[in-house]
Structures are given as C-alpha cells and as structure tokens.
Design an enzyme around this catalytic site. Structure first.
Site, PDB file in Angstrom:
ATOM      1  CB  SER A  37      -0.934  -0.001   1.219  1.00  0.00           C
ATOM      2  OG  SER A  37      -0.170  -0.065   2.412  1.00  0.00           O
ATOM      3  N   GLY A  57       8.052  -1.657  -0.350  1.00  0.00           N
ATOM      4  CA  GLY A  57       7.561  -1.548   1.017  1.00  0.00           C
ATOM      5  C   GLY A  57       8.172  -2.621   1.900  1.00  0.00           C
ATOM      6  N   GLY A  88       6.532  -9.900   2.569  1.00  0.00           N
ATOM      7  CA  GLY A  88       5.696 -11.036   2.202  1.00  0.00           C
ATOM      8  C   GLY A  88       4.317 -10.977   2.816  1.00  0.00           C
ATOM      9  N   GLY A  89       4.016  -9.854   3.511  1.00  0.00           N
ATOM     10  CA  GLY A  89       2.654  -9.672   4.021  1.00  0.00           C
ATOM     11  C   GLY A  89       1.644  -9.725   2.879  1.00  0.00           C
ATOM     12  CD  GLU A 145       7.545  -7.801  -2.056  1.00  0.00           C
ATOM     13  OE1 GLU A 145       6.588  -7.024  -2.089  1.00  0.00           O
ATOM     14  OE2 GLU A 145       7.838  -8.469  -1.054  1.00  0.00           O
TER      15      GLU A 145
HETATM   16  O1  5RP Z   1       6.200  -7.371   1.302  1.00  0.00           O
HETATM   17  C1  5RP Z   1       5.210  -6.891   0.813  1.00  0.00           C
HETATM   18  C2  5RP Z   1       4.267  -7.663  -0.019  1.00  0.00           C
HETATM   19  O2  5RP Z   1       4.666  -8.990  -0.114  1.00  0.00           O
HETATM   20  C3  5RP Z   1       4.903  -5.452   1.020  1.00  0.00           C
HETATM   21  O3  5RP Z   1       5.954  -4.693   0.555  1.00  0.00           O
HETATM   22  C4  5RP Z   1       4.692  -5.253   2.491  1.00  0.00           C
HETATM   23  O4  5RP Z   1       3.598  -6.064   2.903  1.00  0.00           O
HETATM   24  C5  5RP Z   1       4.431  -3.788   2.846  1.00  0.00           C
HETATM   25  O5  5RP Z   1       3.184  -3.373   2.485  1.00  0.00           O
HETATM   26  P1  5RP Z   1       2.559  -1.983   2.919  1.00  0.00           P
HETATM   27  O6  5RP Z   1       3.287  -0.913   2.165  1.00  0.00           O
HETATM   28  O7  5RP Z   1       1.107  -2.140   2.526  1.00  0.00           O
HETATM   29  O8  5RP Z   1       2.703  -1.825   4.404  1.00  0.00           O
END
Ligand code: 5RP
Length: 283
Positions: free
Chosen positions: A67, A122, A135-136, A143
């Site tokens: 995000s 992110g 990896g969220g 990535e």
């Molecule tokens: O690793 C990720 C996805 O796999 C994102 O970069 C991570 O979850 C950060 O997300 P956000 O900017 O919504 O906090």
C-alpha cells in the site's frame, strides 16, 4: 494536523533536518489535504525516497508491492512523461504490474533486465540493521529477486514498521512461499525441527482455501520469539534449506536505506552504515 486525523495545512515550506537538526536540503511540500495521517506518512516516505534515489540517468526501475508503493509511482509520474519516456519499470507482482500499466509507464520484466538501477519497495517491518520482513502481501519471492537485481534497494514504509527487532509489531510471523504439494511437510519441519509450533498455512479471506501467490504457490506464516528474531539471518537460512521452500520473507543486509514516514510529518531515514536522519517539513 486536524482533529479528524488529516493534515489541515495547504502548503508547507519543506526543509530537511539532519540528525543534528541543521537544514540540509529541500523535499516535497505537503499539498494533499484528504489523506489520513497513516496514508500521509506512507506518501512522505515514498516521495522522499523517490526524490533522493531516482536519478535522471536511471533507466531501469524496480517497483515493489503493497500500500506504500502507489505513492512511489505517484511521485515517479510527477517527474513527467519526458523524464520517464526512456525508462522501463519492473514489477514485483500483479499489483505493481497494474500500477505501472495504469500509470502509463513502460513495463518490463526482470528476465529482460536482470540489472536494475534502483528498486523501491515496502516492508512489513525493518530492524535497526535494515533487516526486514516482507511477504505480508505474498510477493516476497519476486521482491527478493528485484532487490538482489538492483544496484540500490530502498525501503519505504510508515512509522509502524520502524522497529528495533523484527517481530515487534508484525506478529503473524515470517512469510514462507512453498510449493503446494510440500506444504504439510514444510509445516511439520517448522513445528518439530525449527522451533515454530504456531506456523500455519495462510488462508484466503474472500476465497475458500489457502492464499495462492502470483507464482501459484502457498504461503506459510511462521511466528518466532524475539530471541530468534534478533538474529534473522540464521533463522532465514535454516528455513530456506527446507526442501519445498521457494523463498523466505526475511531480507538481510540488502537495503541501502529505509524511509519511514512519521505521524508528525517528518521522515526518518535509516542508512545501511548506521546513520539515522530526520527529515522534517516545517511550516
Ligand atoms: O512485502 C510486501 C508484499 O509482499 C509489502 O511490501 C509489504 O507487505 C508492505 O506493504 P505496505 O506498504 O502495505 O505496508
């Protein structure tokens, strides 16, 4: 800032403060009145990182997921069509591919461009040594490839992600991408041999069954205690050795800098040489 949590100032004079509080360089003004404090902090981090790391000579740029990354693209688009005409943008997954295309930027892939000038991405959490959990959003395989391919890898995040030790706020654990048929075996290994009895398969919200990554794999989340997370490289390497694991969402010693937008409109920049800068926008 207004009581309803939005920034009420229409324009501020932007000033960068170094660690010892001396103005050093201008950054982007705050102009958007409608963003929440959290969204504004993401935007500040992203804009500042783009301003400092996307150089006129850069031709290949990696775009991460999550995000915060839309604000990276927003700032890149503001550089203008002419500046971006000769550039190609490499996505870390479906979301960033859509973002690149819908923003009118040139799309490429890492198999065409295995060397990237700068990747901005992110993070779910970043520790004091710039190790991070990613990896969220289940994108950490691509990535990590784009982070490794980049001459410069930059993290952008809001203040909640800036921690001393990984696992402080991001409690769901280390994201692990696994090939589907091996998930039960990997879980068994995590439970019985790698000290993670709470490891579990990530389930989808608006779909029956597990989350499936952009690569067609499953995701396991493995929460570890703080003592383990103090040495993230060790546990990352142990998990990666399990057969069936495709990639582990712990990135160690990869980022050159991490940009954290703060609720007060400042940005904290942690560098890989240990420096910490505070960047402030002053009225
Ligand atoms: O690793 C990720 C996805 O796999 C994102 O970069 C991570 O979850 C950060 O997300 P956000 O900017 O919504 O906090």
């Amino acid at each position: 800032m207004s009581p309803n949590g939005t920034f009420s100032i229409s324009k501020v004079r932007p000033v960068v403060l170094s660690r010892i509080g001396q103005p050093t360089k201008l950054i982007s003004p705050i102009t958007d009145l409608n963003l929440s404090v959290l969204e504004k902090s993401k935007q500040l981090a992203a804009w500042t990182a783009v301003d400092q790391h996307v150089k006129p000579e850069h031709r290949v740029i990696g775009i991460g997921s999550g995000s915060t990354v839309p604000y990276v693209v927003e700032r890149i688009v503001q550089l203008g069509a002419e500046a971006n005409a000769e550039r190609v943008f490499i996505p870390t997954g479906f979301q960033s591919k859509q973002l690149i295309v819908s923003s009118g930027l040139n799309l490429g892939d890492v198999d065409q461009f295995p060397t990237i000038d700068v990747t901005l991405d992110g993070a779910d959490e970043v520790d004091r040594e710039l190790n991070c959990i990613k990896g969220g959003g289940a994108c950490h395989l691509r990535e990590k490839v784009l982070a490794e391919a980049a001459n410069t890898f930059i993290l952008v995040a809001d203040y909640r992600k800036n921690v001393e030790f990984l696992g402080t706020n991001f409690a769901s654990g280390i994201p692990i991408e696994v090939v589907p048929f091996a998930y039960a075996k990997v879980l068994q290994n995590l439970h019985h041999h790698l000290g993670c009895p709470q490891a579990s398969l990530r389930m989808a919200i608006k779909k029956a069954g597990p989350v499936v990554s952009d690569n067609g794999n499953f995701i396991i989340d493995a929460p570890y205690d703080q003592e383990t997370m103090k040495t993230p490289y060790t546990i990352m390497a142990q998990i990666k050795m399990l057969t069936g694991v495709v990639e582990v969402g712990v990135f160690c010693h990869m980022a050159r800098a991490a940009y954290f937008g703060n609720a007060d409109g400042t940005v904290t920049i942690k560098w890989n040489d240990g420096r910490v800068e505070e960047v402030a926008a002053q009225a």
